[in-house]
Design a protein around this motif. Structure first.
Motif, PDB file in Angstrom:
ATOM      1  N   HIS A  93      -3.838  11.944   0.115  1.00 11.26           N
ATOM      2  CA  HIS A  93      -2.676  12.225   0.951  1.00 11.26           C
ATOM      3  C   HIS A  93      -1.635  13.045   0.188  1.00 11.26           C
ATOM      4  O   HIS A  93      -1.502  12.906  -1.035  1.00 11.26           O
ATOM      5  N   ASN A  94      -0.898  13.889   0.906  1.00 15.37           N
ATOM      6  CA  ASN A  94       0.209  14.664   0.337  1.00 15.37           C
ATOM      7  C   ASN A  94      -0.252  15.448  -0.888  1.00 15.37           C
ATOM      8  O   ASN A  94       0.345  15.381  -1.954  1.00 15.37           O
ATOM      9  N   ARG A 119       0.842  -1.201   0.000  1.00 18.67           N
ATOM     10  CA  ARG A 119       0.000   0.000   0.000  1.00 18.67           C
ATOM     11  C   ARG A 119       0.873   1.245   0.000  1.00 18.67           C
ATOM     12  O   ARG A 119       1.855   1.332   0.724  1.00 18.67           O
ATOM     13  N   GLY A 120       0.476   2.207  -0.825  1.00 15.15           N
ATOM     14  CA  GLY A 120       1.137   3.504  -0.870  1.00 15.15           C
ATOM     15  C   GLY A 120       0.225   4.580  -0.323  1.00 15.15           C
ATOM     16  O   GLY A 120      -0.727   4.311   0.429  1.00 15.15           O
ATOM     17  N   ASP A 121       0.506   5.802  -0.738  1.00 19.99           N
ATOM     18  CA  ASP A 121      -0.322   6.924  -0.285  1.00 19.99           C
ATOM     19  C   ASP A 121      -1.668   6.909  -0.988  1.00 19.99           C
ATOM     20  O   ASP A 121      -1.753   6.653  -2.198  1.00 19.99           O
ATOM     21  N   LYS A 127       1.850  16.474  -4.500  1.00 18.13           N
ATOM     22  CA  LYS A 127       1.338  16.023  -5.790  1.00 18.13           C
ATOM     23  C   LYS A 127       1.070  17.199  -6.717  1.00 18.13           C
ATOM     24  O   LYS A 127       1.249  17.092  -7.934  1.00 18.13           O
ATOM     25  N   GLY A 148      -5.061   3.646  -2.046  1.00 19.47           N
ATOM     26  CA  GLY A 148      -3.605   3.610  -2.060  1.00 19.47           C
ATOM     27  C   GLY A 148      -3.006   2.285  -2.450  1.00 19.47           C
ATOM     28  O   GLY A 148      -1.762   2.167  -2.500  1.00 19.47           O
TER      29      GLY A 148
END
Length: 776
Positions: free
Chosen positions: A164-165, A158-160, A169, A397
């Motif tokens: 998120h962020n 799993r990533g962001d 981005k 994510g």
């Protein structure tokens, strides 16, 4: 063009020619140049096994291990194949030498020792090679298990999440224009300079102009010939879309060729080259979509799709194609094959969502097509579920899992679409062969030895084999698509090529498949040989039709027997074991298979003795008609009522059979006529013979047969009975000829006032009872 460009092109062409020309030679020399050492192979396998125990083992380790195992196993198998015959040879030579005794010759003793020493060395080598194969299989299993675990771990990582962020981005999005311009700019070689861009621009513009000219000319031709208003023909369905999208196709093709020539690096890594390929793929996709939803296409067989729903379906397919091409251009050639591990996941996330939504848009329109409303409901629900899950996990994510699902469902949909079109083309080809009237269809039927009466049935086995091949290929393609570890398909291929055991029985599917393919091929060759015999040889021989048909039939049986024996041999069936089957069949023939054996032997008698031939007019019991076909078990007779009667061959041999045309087609019919007493018998005789002579089917030439003759047979109870005897050219038309002559006789009798009497009785009453009036 500069010298550097010419030199680059010449070197590229020379390299390709050298590689193609030396492939076979290198393939033959490789085993000799690389001596296989079992000891070194075992050490390499043990070292690779130690690497798997290290914590830093990754997918590259798995790839290297599988590559090493494949190379070592191939060498070990070659070693076993070369060494085992050598062991057998040494055993044979040792068996020839006499048993050791104290008084034997010293030369024999030395020879035996030398052979035993050599055999020990060869057996040791054979054992080591077999050990390498066993160790390779073990390492393969370890590598596949490790690869599966790593693949599952990467897919489920799993990533962001998308929310998120956001600030980081946004900074990444601001850099996208500069990255796109830099990626699309061709990278010329050192001495090309700016000329490559101008040459690319000029050639692309020229290709686009040529495509426009082709498009306009084709439309003008359609308008002048009225092709658009005529009934759609298959031969015009592909050229139409090709001409419509010729500018796009030619532009992409020429751009890809020019970029390939001028690029200083591997072209697949150049975004401009991918853009050119994407343009060409987009044009080809539009051609396929327009054709597959046209009036003569697989879509035309779906109720309510053509023409009512064509426009919305095409529009949604075009949007899906556009997103697919953009994904390829941005993400590269592995966008639908591999799961990338980019640091910047936003572009891939957006493209994954676009692909999912575009495919969902295409799927939803299926509910509006009448022919699809109640079909494939479970399949459509499963696809819808996978698309929704991929959208959800992408937002959460799980980018790799979303890419895996989206890639799998997109490739599955494209593969299913291709299989659908392929099966439709196979069916259309079969129909064109069996029912077509074109010279190509007639030539194909002649080549395959297919007669007009057995068109559909003769192609059945071949179509079954083709359908099985297509569906097995589709199943293998689905496994390749959804098996992210890449081990399942390899394991299945291993089962097919190396076989498996069930109990004590070893099964090698590759040999079985080879036997089926060879059997089918030999059947095709047999059909072609039968047609060749019938067309080129038998037709010019001085023999009747029955002998020609018998020769062709026997050739077909011989070819079928050879095909069966060859197919069984290649499939691994021992012909020695068939002796036991024959013994069992002999017992079965003595009990339950008597009639089958009797019909089989009778069929052979009919083919060799030929008392009945194809085309003869025969009477068997209550069955009367023409012989249509003589097979090994039964004979088909077509009656005058067009009823096909299957008669066992044993009845044609043992029972009484009337062959009306055994030696010639002529025959005699008898027509009985009665006239009233007092009629002019000479005039009656003349009328009867004249009616017989005037019929065109009656033979009147005295050199060929007796002319029509009327005979005064008897004085009947109520009439003078005559019989007209005539010989006709074709005995099978005797009922028609009899009817025609009867009509002619009746007309002539009416004209001459000759009466045909009917039976009558005169009742004479001598006495009556005295009280008969009272009783009345």
């Amino acid at each position: 063009m500069s010298k550097g460009i010419r030199r680059h092109a010449l070197l590229t062409a020379a390299a390709w020619l050298a590689m193609v020309g030396s492939t076979a030679l290198l393939a033959q020399q490789a085993p000799d140049d690389e001596a296989f050492d079992p000891g070194t192979a075992i050490e390499d396998i043990e070292a690779m096994q130690l690497q798997f125990k290290a914590p830093e083992a990754n997918e590259l380790t798995v790839s290297n291990a599988l590559e090493l195992v494949g190379r070592l196993r191939t060498g070990a198998e070659r070693c076993v194949a070369d060494t085992r015959p050598e062991v057998e040879r040494l055993d044979s030579e040792l068996g020839i030498l006499p048993v050791f005794n104290e008084n034997e010759n010293i030369e024999i003793w030395e020879r035996r020792n030398a052979l035993q020493s050599e055999k020990s060395l060869v057996e040791a080598l054979l054992s080591n090679c077999e050990l390498v194969i066993s160790r390779s299989d073990g390492l393969t299993e370890i590598a596949e298990q490790k690869g599966s675990r790593l693949s599952r771990r990467r897919v489920m990582s799993r990533g962001d999440a998308l929310w998120h962020n956001g600030e980081g981005k946004l900074k990444t999005v601001r850099l996208w224009p500069a990255k796109i311009i830099q990626a699309l700019t061709p990278v010329p070689s050192d001495d090309d300079g700016i000329d490559s861009i101008w040459i690319l621009t000029f050639l692309v513009a020229l290709a686009f102009g040529i495509g426009q000219v082709l498009r306009i000319k084709f439309k003008r031709w359609q308008k002048n010939t009225g092709a658009e208003e005529r009934t759609p023909e298959f031969k015009y369905l592909i050229p139409g879309p090709l001409a419509e999208y010729a500018p796009i196709l030619l532009t992409g093709l020429i751009a890809a060729i020019v970029i390939n020539i001028y690029s200083a690096e591997l072209v697949w890594n150049v975004a401009s080259f991918r853009l050119a390929i994407g343009v060409m793929a987009y044009g080809f996709g539009r051609v396929v979509i327009d054709w597959s939803t046209g009036p003569l296409s697989p879509a035309a067989e779906v109720e309510g799709l053509v023409p009512g729903m064509v426009k919305p379906v095409r529009r949604r397919l075009h949007r899906f194609l556009e997103v697919l091409v953009v994904s390829y251009v941005i993400l590269g050639q592995g966008s639908l094959v591999y799961l990338p591990e980019d640091l910047d996941t936003l572009p891939r996330s957006l493209l994954t969502l676009l692909l999912a939504f575009s495919l969902l848009w295409v799927l939803l329109i299926a509910r509006k097509i009448p022919g699809m409303m109640n079909r494939f409901r479970f399949t459509r629900f499963l696809i819808l579920l996978i698309i929704l899950v991929s959208i959800l996990v992408e937002i959460l994510g799980y980018h790799n899992f979303a890419s895996y699902l989206t890639r799998g469902i997109v490739l599955t949909a494209m593969s299913g679409f291709a299989i659908w079109m392929l099966l439709w083309l196979i069916e259309q080809t079969r129909n064109a062969i069996t029912t077509g009237s074109s010279p190509l269809a007639f030539t194909t039927r002649t080549y395959l030895g297919i007669s007009s009466a057995e068109k559909p049935s003769r192609l059945g086995p071949y179509q079954l084999l083709i359908d099985i091949t297509v569906w097995l290929s589709f199943a293998a393609l689905l496994i390749w698509i959804w098996d992210n570890s890449g081990t399942v398909l390899a394991r299945l291929v291993g089962y097919v090529t190396e076989g498996f055991t069930i109990g004590a029985v070893g099964i090698l599917p590759l040999n079985i498949l080879s036997g089926i393919i060879v059997f089918t091929g030999l059947l095709l060759v047999t059909s072609w040989i039968k047609g060749l015999i019938q067309r080129r040889w038998v037709r010019h021989m001085t023999m009747d039709r029955g002998a020609r048909d018998s020769m062709v039939t026997l050739a077909g049986y011989a070819g079928f027997t050879i095909a069966v024996i060859t197919g069984l041999t290649l499939a691994g069936v021992s012909l020695a074991g068939l002796a036991y089957v024959a013994a069992a069949l002999s017992v079965g023939i003595g009990f339950g298979l008597q009639s089958i054996a009797n019909n089989f032997i009778s069929g052979m008698i009919l083919l060799f003795e030929r008392p009945v031939k194809v085309g003869d007019f025969v009477t068997v019991g209550t069955v009367e008609g023409f012989v249509k076909r003589i097979s090994i078990r039964s004979t088909e007779i077509e009656s005058l009522d067009n009823q096909n009667v299957i008669v066992p061959n044993s009845e044609l041999v043992s029972a009484q059979v009337t062959n009306w045309v055994l030696h010639d087609p002529h025959g005699r019919i008898r027509i009985n006529v009665g006239v009233a007493y007092g009629s002019d018998t000479k005039l009656v005789k003349e009328i009867l013979e004249t009616a017989g002579r005037d019929h065109p089917e009656v033979i009147t030439d005295p050199t060929r047969a007796t002319p029509p003759k009327a005979l005064f047979m008897e004085f009947g109870d109520s009439s003078l009975n005559f019989e007209l005897r005539v010989r006709i050219k074709r005995i099978e038309r005797r009922y028609d000829v009899t009817s025609d002559i009867n009509f002619a006789i009746d007309a002539a009798f009416r004209e001459q006032s000759i009466t045909i009497p009917f039976p009558q009785r005169d009742l004479h009453i001598k006495t009556l009872p005295a009280n008969w009036h009272d009783k009345e």
